[in-house]
Design a protein around this motif. Structure first.
Motif, PDB file in Angstrom:
ATOM      1  N   HIS A 103       0.839  -1.202   0.000  1.00 16.19           N
ATOM      2  CA  HIS A 103       0.000   0.000   0.000  1.00 16.19           C
ATOM      3  C   HIS A 103       0.875   1.254   0.000  1.00 16.19           C
ATOM      4  CE1 HIS A 103      -2.925   2.984   1.450  1.00 16.19           C
ATOM      5  NE2 HIS A 103      -3.855   2.166   1.014  1.00 16.19           N
ATOM      6  N   ALA A 140      -8.104  -4.347  -3.212  1.00 15.37           N
ATOM      7  CA  ALA A 140      -8.503  -3.250  -2.311  1.00 15.37           C
ATOM      8  C   ALA A 140      -7.474  -2.121  -2.331  1.00 15.37           C
ATOM      9  CB  ALA A 140      -8.686  -3.784  -0.887  1.00 15.37           C
ATOM     10  N   ILE A 141      -6.191  -2.477  -2.431  1.00 17.48           N
ATOM     11  CA  ILE A 141      -5.150  -1.440  -2.511  1.00 17.48           C
ATOM     12  C   ILE A 141      -5.342  -0.621  -3.789  1.00 17.48           C
ATOM     13  CG2 ILE A 141      -2.671  -1.036  -2.807  1.00 17.48           C
ATOM     14  CD1 ILE A 141      -2.161  -3.464  -0.988  1.00 17.48           C
ATOM     15  N   ASP A 144      -8.319   1.635  -3.403  1.00 15.93           N
ATOM     16  CA  ASP A 144      -8.005   2.737  -2.493  1.00 15.93           C
ATOM     17  C   ASP A 144      -7.276   3.876  -3.209  1.00 15.93           C
ATOM     18  OD1 ASP A 144      -8.489   3.272   0.246  1.00 15.93           O
ATOM     19  OD2 ASP A 144      -6.344   3.202   0.641  1.00 15.93           O
TER      20      ASP A 144
ATOM     21  N   ARG B 111      -5.887  11.909   0.337  1.00 16.63           N
ATOM     22  CA  ARG B 111      -6.466  10.998  -0.643  1.00 16.63           C
ATOM     23  C   ARG B 111      -7.990  11.006  -0.618  1.00 16.63           C
ATOM     24  NH1 ARG B 111      -3.569   7.010   1.321  1.00 16.63           N
ATOM     25  NH2 ARG B 111      -5.231   5.613   1.920  1.00 16.63           N
ATOM     26  N   ALA B 280      -7.694  -1.431   3.909  1.00 18.30           N
ATOM     27  CA  ALA B 280      -6.950  -1.611   2.661  1.00 18.30           C
ATOM     28  C   ALA B 280      -5.442  -1.656   2.895  1.00 18.30           C
ATOM     29  CB  ALA B 280      -7.278  -0.489   1.682  1.00 18.30           C
TER      30      ALA B 280
END
Lengths: 433, 433
Positions: A103, A140-141, A144, B111, B280
């Motif tokens: 991430h 999911a990363i 995101d 973000r 995440a």
């Protein structure tokens, strides 16, 4: 755990069997790839380590005070070749989570760009190739960071390289690709030498195209064979593309999950990029946990002995599930499953339109499976076929019992499909024993 | 360590003294606020903890397997009120580094935006108020995100609230402010109740203005007095602005630096925002280290007893430095210093134009001080006055000797300034004993 014996292929009998299961449901969670308590007990000695004995880090860092951004050299020397396939100098230790490193690395590419390249934030779109079925936490990363995911199929030898090569050559928006080269989550594929070579050499439209390589199962073979060292970095370096791969690994499934050590590796250039950025994020990773791991493993032979014990325990559980599937499901059309030699998952493909139904039937019988579609980067399996089975945490007998429930639910879903008016009859049960 | 005795205020004698120091330099690093080996030894028992005894987490999480995103409830119940001033339910455990949590929280605001607000990435500029002198690693986090830093002066009771209130009321680009409410790094200020109240109640032009509150020294008093619990969150909640403060703390300067536990806290709404985003990033923080800390401290009284021992050791070192400064520097115009009651730093203000010179002279004599200007968010101290002195890691006698070197270098820099042709003579030495 108990459960009614599985009947024949008759829809009515299967429905009666399922009703009986519902009345006395199991309470089994197979959603995630968790080590069993028995596996974790292999590392209980860590709970009293590192102990009070002095330790000298080769870089002169005081292991009991701040600092040491890259991690203790002796630990990197032990784990970087085994888990990442890079020398100690080309690896950095992180916290307890390789996911967190992935991430953060993608966040860094977003904010600053890969070395010598523009920040991804400046691009109108970023795309990643995602072998499917794949790992939901990778997806999911991407979500995101607003990364568009492009699925590519994966077989027993790795992703479909004809598709991969064509897409990365044509599309400059494709800046990354997820890879799990050994015992892929969830299909169990181990990339062949040829796939690694093609990933390393292929022409890419994007100059900063990067393989995000999750080596989660680098030393996680069931059988006590010598694992091939992770070869993706070497292949990239040989191809003259040393900056193409960022490699991630951890000891989460080697020692105590959540209390392990994560590592990031790559070319010297990528490592400098990473370490320079860490200065704004942290004063350094937990060196006591590094020494704890070093003292626990001792050396590479110690890692190997330890992982053989893990492999043996996992194999017992997987064997039970595979035995049940072979007995109950072999005769079904359009039903097949992976037979992994390591890792944490079996993928079970059921007839089109059945996967969600099986998940629901199994849940009603007290066996939780990861929701169908979760293994697909879009969140939906268009053909509704793919199920991820995670037997690791159960005892062998519980794994067998849960597999019997899943198999029965597959039979029932197939029988329902065959009997549905106007449905394709090609999924009929044929001679189930 | 040895060093020549300090002479009088005569420039020639001071130069000769410094030349002798240069010939036999000390090897002392006072750049960073590191605990001493003696302090760290207070926590050596942790090296064999948590031990094999079973542990039951109140939330039912298996402490030896994955999961537990928020952290073990018992540890939060112990540390959240003490370090953050929030109840256990409003805190989340992170990795080993509160800096990493601050960096991640700002990255998340960038973000996704703070809850209910637009992402900072969408703004044309983001500004943070930075009390100056302040902590260079806070400034590095801002630089890493392209945040424009706006300095505000800080006194013994906290930041100049007239300036703070005026700026946040007028400027909608100011979205955040750094705060170290207890024993500020480096000036030692502890914010008064009145400052906390004004921070909590002030009108802000930006609806998502957030106080980034680094409670690094919440329980780090020198004297064995009861610390007031951190009051910023309570003040914000009372003022009807519960979402105004994000609070950070860690055990880095309580147990083993780098092997501690970091925490983030705030309103329930901010905590939900944080925890949702963590899904995440990671499967969860290191729960074994949480149980290790829990068993080591026992309870709040255990924390208090432990921190009194730290405080006593720190006070011994600070007292030596303050004694030397009082003896050597009291008579100098435009020279003064903080007299902290806790924390890790003394700030020494020297006559305008002298700070960089003192750092250089001290370095030549073998005493490394943080480069002048590092405590300023611009990287430059326009008046070149401010020095951060970090005696914590040294033995008391070494701290005294290093302080004597620094004091001598201040005297020399002042004497050089006085004797320089055309320079303001107001910095003349007056009756130095």
């Amino acid at each position: 755990m108990t459960g009614p014996a599985l009947p024949s292929d008759d829809l009515g009998e299967l429905q009666a069997w399922h009703a009986a299961c519902r009345d006395a449901p199991l309470a089994v969670d197979m959603t995630r790839g968790l080590p069993s308590a028995e596996q974790i007990a292999l590392s209980h000695a860590m709970l009293s380590l590192p102990g009070p004995a002095p330790f000298d880090s080769e870089d002169g860092q005081d292991w009991l005070n701040y600092g040491g951004q890259q991690g203790i050299p002796q630990l990197r020397a032990l784990l970087a070749p085994l888990l990442l396939g890079v020398p100690a100098a080309q690896a950095a230790v992180g916290g307890n989570s390789s996911l967190a490193l992935m991430h953060a690395a993608i966040g860094l590419a977003w904010r600053t760009g890969l070395p010598g390249h523009a920040p991804w934030a400046a691009a109108r779109q970023i795309r990643f190739l995602c072998p499917v079925p794949g790992y939901d936490r990778h997806f999911a990363i991407c979500r995101d960071h607003g990364i568009t995911m492009v699925p590519v199929p994966i077989g027993v030898d790795g992703p479909d390289m004809d598709q991969v090569e064509r897409q990365v050559a044509q599309d400059p928006l494709i800046r990354g690709m997820w890879c799990v080269p050994r015992h892929s989550n969830p299909c169990g594929a181990t990339y062949s030498e040829e796939v690694l070579r093609r990933l390393a050499t292929m022409k890419t439209a994007a100059a900063d195209f990067t393989l995000f390589c999750d080596n989660a199962y680098a030393v996680h073979d069931f059988a006590p064979q010598a694992s091939a060292p992770p070869g993706l970095y070497d292949a990239c370096a040989t191809a003259g593309n040393p900056d193409r791969a960022l490699l991630f690994g951890s000891t989460s499934k080697m020692t105590i999950p959540g209390a392990g050590i994560a590592l990031l590796g790559g070319s010297a250039r990528l490592l400098d990029w990473w370490l320079a950025a860490q200065r704004a994020c942290t004063i350094g990773p937990d060196k006591v946990n590094q020494v704890r791991h070093l003292r626990f493993f001792g050396d590479a032979a110690g890692v190997s002995r330890h992982m053989q014990q893990h492999g043996h325990m996992l194999q017992q559980r997987f064997a039970q599930v595979l035995k049940v599937f072979a007995r109950r499901l072999s005769a079904l059309q359009d039903v097949h499953w992976s037979r992994p030699s390591g890792g944490y998952f079996i993928t079970l493909w059921v007839p089109p339109g059945c996967a969600r139904r099986v998940v629901r039937l199994a849940a009603e019988a007290g066996v939780a499976i990861l929701p169908a579609g979760t293994t697909h980067c879009s969140g939906t399996d268009a053909r509704d076929r793919c199920l991820r089975i995670a037997p690791s945490r159960l005892s062998p007998s519980d794994a067998a019992q849960a597999a019997a429930i899943i198999a029965g639910c597959v039979l029932l879903a197939c029988a329902e499909l065959s009997s549905a008016p106007g449905r394709d009859a090609s999924n009929t049960l044929k001679g189930v024993p």
